[in-house]
Design a protein around this motif. Structure first.
Motif, PDB file in Angstrom:
ATOM      1  N   ARG A 150     -33.494 -70.683  29.873  1.00  0.00           N
ATOM      2  CA  ARG A 150     -32.751 -69.980  28.480  1.00  0.00           C
ATOM      3  C   ARG A 150     -33.487 -68.934  28.005  1.00  0.00           C
ATOM      4  N   SER A 151     -35.017 -69.003  28.254  1.00  0.00           N
ATOM      5  CA  SER A 151     -35.294 -67.676  27.328  1.00  0.00           C
ATOM      6  C   SER A 151     -35.376 -66.457  27.970  1.00  0.00           C
ATOM      7  N   SER A 152     -35.811 -65.262  26.956  1.00  0.00           N
ATOM      8  CA  SER A 152     -35.741 -64.099  27.335  1.00  0.00           C
ATOM      9  C   SER A 152     -36.777 -64.107  28.412  1.00  0.00           C
ATOM     10  N   GLN A 153     -37.912 -64.910  28.296  1.00  0.00           N
ATOM     11  CA  GLN A 153     -38.529 -64.787  29.635  1.00  0.00           C
ATOM     12  C   GLN A 153     -38.272 -64.033  31.729  1.00  0.00           C
ATOM     13  N   LEU A 154     -36.972 -64.858  31.315  1.00  0.00           N
ATOM     14  CA  LEU A 154     -36.521 -65.095  33.285  1.00  0.00           C
ATOM     15  C   LEU A 154     -36.643 -63.797  33.288  1.00  0.00           C
ATOM     16  N   ASN A 155     -36.044 -62.460  32.479  1.00  0.00           N
ATOM     17  CA  ASN A 155     -36.330 -61.295  33.259  1.00  0.00           C
ATOM     18  C   ASN A 155     -37.634 -60.988  33.234  1.00  0.00           C
ATOM     19  N   ASP A 156     -38.613 -61.350  32.481  1.00  0.00           N
ATOM     20  CA  ASP A 156     -39.531 -59.660  32.179  1.00  0.00           C
ATOM     21  C   ASP A 156     -41.281 -60.809  33.312  1.00  0.00           C
ATOM     22  N   THR A 157     -39.938 -62.519  33.227  1.00  0.00           N
ATOM     23  CA  THR A 157     -41.827 -62.802  34.798  1.00  0.00           C
ATOM     24  C   THR A 157     -42.158 -61.947  35.699  1.00  0.00           C
ATOM     25  N   SER A 158     -43.155 -62.221  35.913  1.00  0.00           N
ATOM     26  CA  SER A 158     -44.001 -61.674  37.400  1.00  0.00           C
ATOM     27  C   SER A 158     -43.897 -62.508  38.495  1.00  0.00           C
ATOM     28  N   CYS A 159     -44.226 -63.977  38.016  1.00  0.00           N
ATOM     29  CA  CYS A 159     -43.944 -65.000  38.953  1.00  0.00           C
ATOM     30  C   CYS A 159     -43.698 -65.970  38.436  1.00  0.00           C
ATOM     31  N   VAL A 160     -43.255 -67.165  39.204  1.00  0.00           N
ATOM     32  CA  VAL A 160     -42.704 -68.137  38.358  1.00  0.00           C
ATOM     33  C   VAL A 160     -43.382 -69.638  38.881  1.00  0.00           C
ATOM     34  N   ILE A 161     -44.661 -70.459  38.086  1.00  0.00           N
ATOM     35  CA  ILE A 161     -45.322 -71.421  38.747  1.00  0.00           C
ATOM     36  C   ILE A 161     -44.693 -73.420  37.695  1.00  0.00           C
ATOM     37  N   ALA A 162     -43.842 -73.376  38.918  1.00  0.00           N
ATOM     38  CA  ALA A 162     -43.483 -74.503  38.132  1.00  0.00           C
ATOM     39  C   ALA A 162     -43.331 -75.969  38.717  1.00  0.00           C
ATOM     40  N   ASP A 163     -43.874 -77.254  38.171  1.00  0.00           N
ATOM     41  CA  ASP A 163     -43.681 -78.208  39.019  1.00  0.00           C
ATOM     42  C   ASP A 163     -42.716 -78.603  39.659  1.00  0.00           C
ATOM     43  N   VAL A 164     -42.556 -79.501  41.150  1.00  0.00           N
ATOM     44  CA  VAL A 164     -41.345 -80.093  41.586  1.00  0.00           C
ATOM     45  C   VAL A 164     -41.222 -81.108  41.146  1.00  0.00           C
ATOM     46  N   GLN A 165     -41.386 -81.805  40.822  1.00  0.00           N
ATOM     47  CA  GLN A 165     -40.672 -83.174  40.301  1.00  0.00           C
ATOM     48  C   GLN A 165     -40.696 -83.065  38.107  1.00  0.00           C
ATOM     49  N   PHE A 223     -37.833 -77.537  42.436  1.00  0.00           N
ATOM     50  CA  PHE A 223     -36.275 -76.823  43.676  1.00  0.00           C
ATOM     51  C   PHE A 223     -35.491 -75.610  42.877  1.00  0.00           C
ATOM     52  N   GLU A 224     -34.386 -76.674  42.353  1.00  0.00           N
ATOM     53  CA  GLU A 224     -33.498 -76.533  41.699  1.00  0.00           C
ATOM     54  C   GLU A 224     -33.678 -75.296  40.819  1.00  0.00           C
ATOM     55  N   LEU A 225     -34.893 -75.020  40.157  1.00  0.00           N
ATOM     56  CA  LEU A 225     -35.175 -73.818  39.629  1.00  0.00           C
ATOM     57  C   LEU A 225     -35.113 -72.716  40.036  1.00  0.00           C
ATOM     58  N   LEU A 226     -35.482 -72.942  41.287  1.00  0.00           N
ATOM     59  CA  LEU A 226     -35.659 -71.909  41.933  1.00  0.00           C
ATOM     60  C   LEU A 226     -34.209 -71.167  42.937  1.00  0.00           C
ATOM     61  N   GLU A 227     -33.430 -72.464  42.614  1.00  0.00           N
ATOM     62  CA  GLU A 227     -32.160 -71.983  43.148  1.00  0.00           C
ATOM     63  C   GLU A 227     -31.147 -70.985  42.411  1.00  0.00           C
ATOM     64  N   GLN A 228     -31.438 -72.146  40.851  1.00  0.00           N
ATOM     65  CA  GLN A 228     -30.873 -71.204  39.579  1.00  0.00           C
ATOM     66  C   GLN A 228     -30.890 -69.350  39.353  1.00  0.00           C
ATOM     67  N   MET A 229     -32.405 -69.837  39.962  1.00  0.00           N
ATOM     68  CA  MET A 229     -32.547 -68.084  39.352  1.00  0.00           C
ATOM     69  C   MET A 229     -32.263 -67.457  40.932  1.00  0.00           C
ATOM     70  N   ARG A 230     -32.539 -67.543  42.396  1.00  0.00           N
ATOM     71  CA  ARG A 230     -32.149 -66.695  43.172  1.00  0.00           C
ATOM     72  C   ARG A 230     -29.886 -66.450  42.767  1.00  0.00           C
ATOM     73  N   ALA A 231     -29.640 -67.760  43.066  1.00  0.00           N
ATOM     74  CA  ALA A 231     -27.999 -67.542  42.738  1.00  0.00           C
ATOM     75  C   ALA A 231     -27.938 -66.228  41.117  1.00  0.00           C
ATOM     76  N   GLN A 232     -28.795 -65.798  40.348  1.00  0.00           N
ATOM     77  CA  GLN A 232     -28.441 -65.151  39.490  1.00  0.00           C
ATOM     78  C   GLN A 232     -29.272 -64.216  39.531  1.00  0.00           C
ATOM     79  N   GLY A 233     -29.335 -64.057  40.899  1.00  0.00           N
ATOM     80  CA  GLY A 233     -30.475 -62.202  40.696  1.00  0.00           C
ATOM     81  C   GLY A 233     -31.869 -62.107  40.850  1.00  0.00           C
ATOM     82  N   HIS A 234     -32.487 -63.183  40.669  1.00  0.00           N
ATOM     83  CA  HIS A 234     -33.678 -63.046  39.764  1.00  0.00           C
ATOM     84  C   HIS A 234     -34.747 -63.599  40.945  1.00  0.00           C
ATOM     85  N   ALA A 235     -35.604 -62.370  42.003  1.00  0.00           N
ATOM     86  CA  ALA A 235     -36.384 -62.796  42.761  1.00  0.00           C
ATOM     87  C   ALA A 235     -37.940 -62.606  42.884  1.00  0.00           C
TER      88      ALA A 235
END
Length: 129
Positions: A42-57, A64-76
């Motif tokens: 939901r943040s404004s950082q979604l489009n501006d981030t250079s790298c995401v570091i996320a916990d699995v659980q 994993f679900e976050l990565l899937e959502q980002m890729r589905a929205q076209g964020h690489a």
């Protein structure tokens, strides 16, 4: 490696967020932390981030679900997963979905920095610019 990349840290543990925030800022990165994947999405950082570091659980949406959502929205943006429960199956899954790094907690700060530098270099097409 040039600094001042924007890194988003997504972890439900406030002590992990604080530690990573301090570590990454000490390396010259701009850091934004989020207590949940939903907050990040939901943040404004979604489009501006250079790298995401996320916990699995995390409680409601996993890394994993976050990565899937980002890729589905076209964020690489490159993705690094961290976890306190690093088994071979989870590691294999992480690598199969294209994460740049998979680190088991606790990990050394230098290990994360090296992984992040590799992720940013790859994302920029192999250059240090």
């Amino acid at each position: 490696m040039s600094r001042y990349s924007t890194v988003s840290v997504v972890d439900d543990d406030p002590s992990i967020r604080a530690a990573l925030n301090n570590l990454l800022k000490s390396q010259g990165h701009i850091v934004h932390t989020f207590a949940s994947a939903e907050d990040f999405l939901r943040s404004s950082q979604l489009n501006d981030t250079s790298c995401v570091i996320a916990d699995v659980q995390m409680p409601t949406m996993s890394g994993f679900e976050l990565l899937e959502q980002m890729r589905a929205q076209g964020h690489a943006a490159p993705f690094i997963l961290i976890t306190a429960f690093a088994d071979d199956r989870t590691r294999a899954r992480a690598l199969s979905v294209g994460v740049i790094g998979f680190l088991a907690k606790p990990f050394a700060g230098l290990e994360l920095i090296a992984c992040l530098d590799d992720a940013l270099r790859e994302h920029r097409g192999g250059t240090d610019a």
